[in-house]
Each structure stands twice: as structure tokens, then as C-alpha cells.
Design a protein around this motif. Sequence first.
Motif, mmCIF file in Angstrom:
data_model
loop_
_atom_site.group_PDB
_atom_site.id
_atom_site.type_symbol
_atom_site.label_atom_id
_atom_site.label_comp_id
_atom_site.label_asym_id
_atom_site.label_seq_id
_atom_site.Cartn_x
_atom_site.Cartn_y
_atom_site.Cartn_z
ATOM 1 N N GLY A 1 0.787 -1.227 0.000
ATOM 2 C CA GLY A 1 0.000 0.000 0.000
ATOM 3 C C GLY A 1 0.820 1.278 0.000
ATOM 4 N N LEU A 2 2.151 1.168 -0.054
ATOM 5 C CA LEU A 2 3.019 2.345 -0.085
ATOM 6 C C LEU A 2 3.711 2.436 -1.433
ATOM 7 N N LEU A 3 3.951 3.650 -1.895
ATOM 8 C CA LEU A 3 4.649 3.869 -3.156
ATOM 9 C C LEU A 3 6.122 4.166 -2.887
ATOM 10 N N TYR A 4 6.992 3.401 -3.543
ATOM 11 C CA TYR A 4 8.436 3.592 -3.424
ATOM 12 C C TYR A 4 8.971 4.021 -4.783
ATOM 13 N N PRO A 5 9.785 5.078 -4.835
ATOM 14 C CA PRO A 5 10.320 5.515 -6.128
ATOM 15 C C PRO A 5 11.356 4.526 -6.651
ATOM 16 N N ASN A 6 11.371 4.352 -7.965
ATOM 17 C CA ASN A 6 12.389 3.533 -8.627
ATOM 18 C C ASN A 6 13.595 4.434 -8.861
ATOM 19 N N LEU A 7 14.549 4.372 -7.957
ATOM 20 C CA LEU A 7 15.747 5.198 -8.068
ATOM 21 C C LEU A 7 16.948 4.308 -8.299
ATOM 22 N N GLN A 8 17.906 4.831 -9.022
ATOM 23 C CA GLN A 8 19.152 4.123 -9.217
ATOM 24 C C GLN A 8 20.287 5.132 -9.207
ATOM 25 N N ILE A 9 21.487 4.642 -8.935
ATOM 26 C CA ILE A 9 22.637 5.520 -8.776
ATOM 27 C C ILE A 9 23.170 5.992 -10.116
ATOM 28 N N SER A 10 23.165 5.142 -11.118
ATOM 29 C CA SER A 10 23.732 5.514 -12.415
ATOM 30 C C SER A 10 22.678 5.394 -13.509
ATOM 31 N N GLU A 11 23.089 5.730 -14.702
ATOM 32 C CA GLU A 11 22.206 5.636 -15.860
ATOM 33 C C GLU A 11 21.993 4.184 -16.292
ATOM 34 N N ASN A 12 22.896 3.309 -15.860
ATOM 35 C CA ASN A 12 22.873 1.920 -16.279
ATOM 36 C C ASN A 12 22.495 1.031 -15.087
ATOM 37 N N PRO A 13 21.310 0.446 -15.072
ATOM 38 C CA PRO A 13 20.891 -0.369 -13.927
ATOM 39 C C PRO A 13 21.792 -1.575 -13.673
ATOM 40 N N GLU A 14 22.414 -2.126 -14.729
ATOM 41 C CA GLU A 14 23.305 -3.271 -14.545
ATOM 42 C C GLU A 14 24.526 -2.878 -13.720
ATOM 43 N N THR A 15 25.025 -1.662 -13.926
ATOM 44 C CA THR A 15 26.186 -1.181 -13.175
ATOM 45 C C THR A 15 25.865 -1.080 -11.694
ATOM 46 N N ASP A 16 24.655 -0.667 -11.368
ATOM 47 C CA ASP A 16 24.262 -0.529 -9.962
ATOM 48 C C ASP A 16 24.194 -1.871 -9.250
ATOM 49 N N LYS A 17 23.914 -2.946 -9.991
ATOM 50 C CA LYS A 17 23.754 -4.258 -9.380
ATOM 51 C C LYS A 17 25.075 -5.006 -9.221
ATOM 52 N N LEU A 18 26.106 -4.610 -9.975
ATOM 53 C CA LEU A 18 27.396 -5.279 -9.891
ATOM 54 C C LEU A 18 28.075 -4.955 -8.566
ATOM 55 N N PRO A 19 28.671 -5.956 -7.922
ATOM 56 C CA PRO A 19 29.406 -5.655 -6.690
ATOM 57 C C PRO A 19 30.677 -4.873 -7.036
ATOM 58 N N LEU A 20 31.011 -3.947 -6.192
ATOM 59 C CA LEU A 20 32.195 -3.123 -6.396
ATOM 60 C C LEU A 20 33.386 -3.847 -5.783
#
Length: 83
Positions: free
Chosen positions: A13-32
Amino acid sequence: MKDVSVDYNEKNGLLYPNLQISENPETDKLPLGKYGQMCLNFMQEEYPERYAELRMSGELMPLMHQVNEDAYQQIGTMVCQCQ
């Protein structure tokens, strides 16, 4: 000013924004890696303005992944030269 459109996901029942750190969602998911994390920590502590600028522009994580990759390439080159 640029008009920003944000998509949302509904959970419980709550709205959460779809935010990501970079322009490329795959980059955000890769471990640093180790050296990318070291660079990230150094930048946060020593250059907080630059860190914030890169983070807001979406360039932070791709740059940290590139730093990590470059560091491992340099290590590989040095190991080969020592043998």
C-alpha cells in the motif's frame, strides 16, 4: 529547469520511487571490487563535493567500476613484469 519524471512501485500500500545511482541499472547491481571500494571511500572522505557531484550526475558507480578494473589490470601487468 528539467522536468523529472519518477516511476513508483507499490508495496504493501506504499509507493516507493524507482531510483538508481547511475544511468545503467546493470552497473548498480554489480558488486564493487576492493580497489573501487577503496577509491569510493577515499573520495567520500577527501573530496565530498566531487563525490556528491558524480553521484548526482549518475557517473559515480561506472567510474568506480572503471577504477577497479584499471587497478586489477595494473596489478596483472606488474605481476607479469616481476616474473
